[in-house]
Design a protein around this motif. Structure first.
Motif, mmCIF file in Angstrom:
data_model
loop_
_atom_site.group_PDB
_atom_site.id
_atom_site.type_symbol
_atom_site.label_atom_id
_atom_site.label_comp_id
_atom_site.label_asym_id
_atom_site.label_seq_id
_atom_site.Cartn_x
_atom_site.Cartn_y
_atom_site.Cartn_z
ATOM 1 N N UNK A 1 28.597 43.484 8.416
ATOM 2 C CA UNK A 1 27.209 43.025 8.281
ATOM 3 C C UNK A 1 26.244 44.091 8.791
ATOM 4 N N UNK A 2 26.538 44.632 9.969
ATOM 5 C CA UNK A 2 25.664 45.640 10.586
ATOM 6 C C UNK A 2 25.522 46.853 9.673
ATOM 7 N N UNK A 3 26.626 47.280 9.058
ATOM 8 C CA UNK A 3 26.619 48.452 8.173
ATOM 9 C C UNK A 3 25.790 48.210 6.912
ATOM 10 N N UNK B 1 21.988 40.464 11.770
ATOM 11 C CA UNK B 1 23.096 39.639 12.226
ATOM 12 C C UNK B 1 22.649 38.798 13.414
ATOM 13 N N UNK B 2 22.746 37.490 13.268
ATOM 14 C CA UNK B 2 22.412 36.558 14.348
ATOM 15 C C UNK B 2 23.684 35.835 14.757
ATOM 16 N N UNK B 3 24.061 35.973 16.019
ATOM 17 C CA UNK B 3 25.210 35.229 16.530
ATOM 18 C C UNK B 3 24.724 33.848 16.945
ATOM 19 N N UNK B 4 25.127 32.840 16.179
ATOM 20 C CA UNK B 4 24.719 31.465 16.444
ATOM 21 C C UNK B 4 25.411 30.941 17.699
ATOM 22 N N UNK B 5 24.938 29.825 18.262
ATOM 23 C CA UNK B 5 25.493 29.321 19.527
ATOM 24 C C UNK B 5 27.009 29.160 19.487
ATOM 25 N N UNK C 1 23.614 43.420 17.257
ATOM 26 C CA UNK C 1 23.157 42.153 16.684
ATOM 27 C C UNK C 1 21.648 41.999 16.838
ATOM 28 N N UNK C 2 21.052 41.310 15.893
ATOM 29 C CA UNK C 2 19.603 41.072 15.916
ATOM 30 C C UNK C 2 19.246 40.065 17.005
#
Length: 392
Positions: A124-126, A131-135, A157-158
């Protein structure tokens, strides 16, 4: 708008994984529709669930959006490279929300799963997609490579959300910015059923994994109790106390019989003359069914969350730090720890909790706090999503 929901599996045979996928989708969709964003397509990306995909059709209709299911694996990725097919799977998304199936972003489950979790994030980053890491529960990472890979992904990550204090403390120790919220499964919808039972009726979620001794069948989780003997003694004690027992299977993989709650629940129903368990198709069905009970005793965390968020007091049997992290952050102090206490102590504690009113009185207070945390998560997402920047 295209939204990727990475490591979300809405039809998993682990109803906890499905609950996270469904609830997080609903929260994200609430945020986007409040911003008057229309024509939204969501892709559930990750492992292939074993249950019916009818839940996806229902969600698509209820939420008035397009929903697809996309398989993602390192094997498939390698095959695409070898056959010269594009591996650019994520650039079309405005945002990718990664929930890590709840607790898989760790090296606790071995290198293969760690690689799946980290390579997908790097993918995703590339692609330059946010990128949002959800809870979720993040960690523990006990290996050098685990710390190295996870640190790289998280720093790129964003935004990062964690659902428990222990994950938050770990990220603080790594100097990684994040927000502490709670488990999104508290937001899973359900239909409240009336309690029509004459006697006190307790739901009992028996973990097939613990009953088998873990994946290595040799007390993998280091419990002070023999979980199989503890479960049978608990059933006998509850019956002696005049309590009705309803078995609640929550993880039911046919291809993993050692982990299958339904198989063990059937055996216990036959042995102790209990009602046959229901094989639920969705976590919404399970939560709705549990909403009519007086108490639920659960060794699966999302069975506990499902009952608790329907207003039913729960007694979680904790084999992992995630239990205490989630419920402790809500001020709910009735988690039983079989890594510290023996069978006699836990059984007496359970009987006392059922007889007293403290747990019942605590539920509304803790649920109110959970709802505050869910609203905080929703509000933060609303601030993050920029209507003018999203990819068409």
């Amino acid at each position: 708008m295209n939204i990727g929901l990475l490591w979300h599996t809405p039809n998993s045979d682990n109803l906890g994984v499905s609950a996270l996928a469904i609830a997080n989708l609903i929260i994200i969709n609430e945020v986007l529709t409040e911003k008057n964003i229309t024509n939204i397509t969501y892709d559930f990306i990750g492992t292939s669930g074993q249950k019916s995909l009818s839940i996806v059709d229902e969600l698509s209709k209820d939420l008035n959006c397009n929903i697809n299911v996309v398989r993602y694996s390192l094997k498939d990725l390698l095959f695409r490279k070898l056959t010269l097919k594009s591996t650019d799977l994520f650039s079309k998304y405005s945002y990718v929300f990664d929930i890590g199936e709840g607790d898989s972003f760790t090296d606790l489950y071995g290198f293969k799963r760690l690689l799946n979790m980290t390579v997908s994030k790097m993918h995703v980053i590339n692609s330059k997609t946010r990128l949002i890491l959800s809870p979720q529960t993040i960690g523990p990472f006990d290996t050098k490579v685990g710390k190295l890979l996870s640190d790289f992904c998280m720093r790129k990550a964003y935004k990062i959300f964690v659902r428990d204090d222990l994950s938050s403390k770990y990220l603080q120790s790594r100097n990684i910015e994040h927000d502490l919220t709670t488990d999104v499964a508290f937001h899973l919808p359900f239909k409240k059923l009336d309690n029509k039972f004459e006697n006190v009726t307790v739901g009992l979620n028996v973990s097939g994994l613990l009953y088998s001794g873990g994946y290595n069948q040799n007390n993998q989780f280091g419990l002070k109790i023999n979980y199989k003997e503890f479960t049978e003694r608990l059933i006998e004690r509850l019956k002696f106390e005049g309590v009705n027992i309803k078995l609640i299977p929550h993880v039911t993989p046919n291809h993993l019989p050692l982990e299958n709650d339904f198989v063990i629940s059937n055996e216990l129903a036959n042995k102790y003359n209990l009602a046959k368990p229901i094989l639920y198709n969705t976590p919404i069905e399970a939560k709705t069914d549990m909403s009519q009970l007086d108490f639920v005793i659960a060794a699966r965390m999302h069975a506990a969350i499902g009952a608790f968020s329907s207003g039913v007091p729960v007694i979680p049997i904790s084999y992992s730090r995630k239990f205490k992290g989630v419920f402790g952050s809500l001020g709910y102090d009735f988690v039983q720890d079989p890594k510290i206490n023996n069978s006699d102590e836990i059984i007496e504690s359970i009987v006392n909790i059922i007889k007293n009113t403290n747990a019942r009185e605590m539920v509304p207070k803790s649920l109110k706090l959970a709802n505050v945390k869910i609203n905080d998560y929703r509000n933060t997402l609303s601030e993050l999503v920029n209507v003018n920047e999203y990819k068409k």
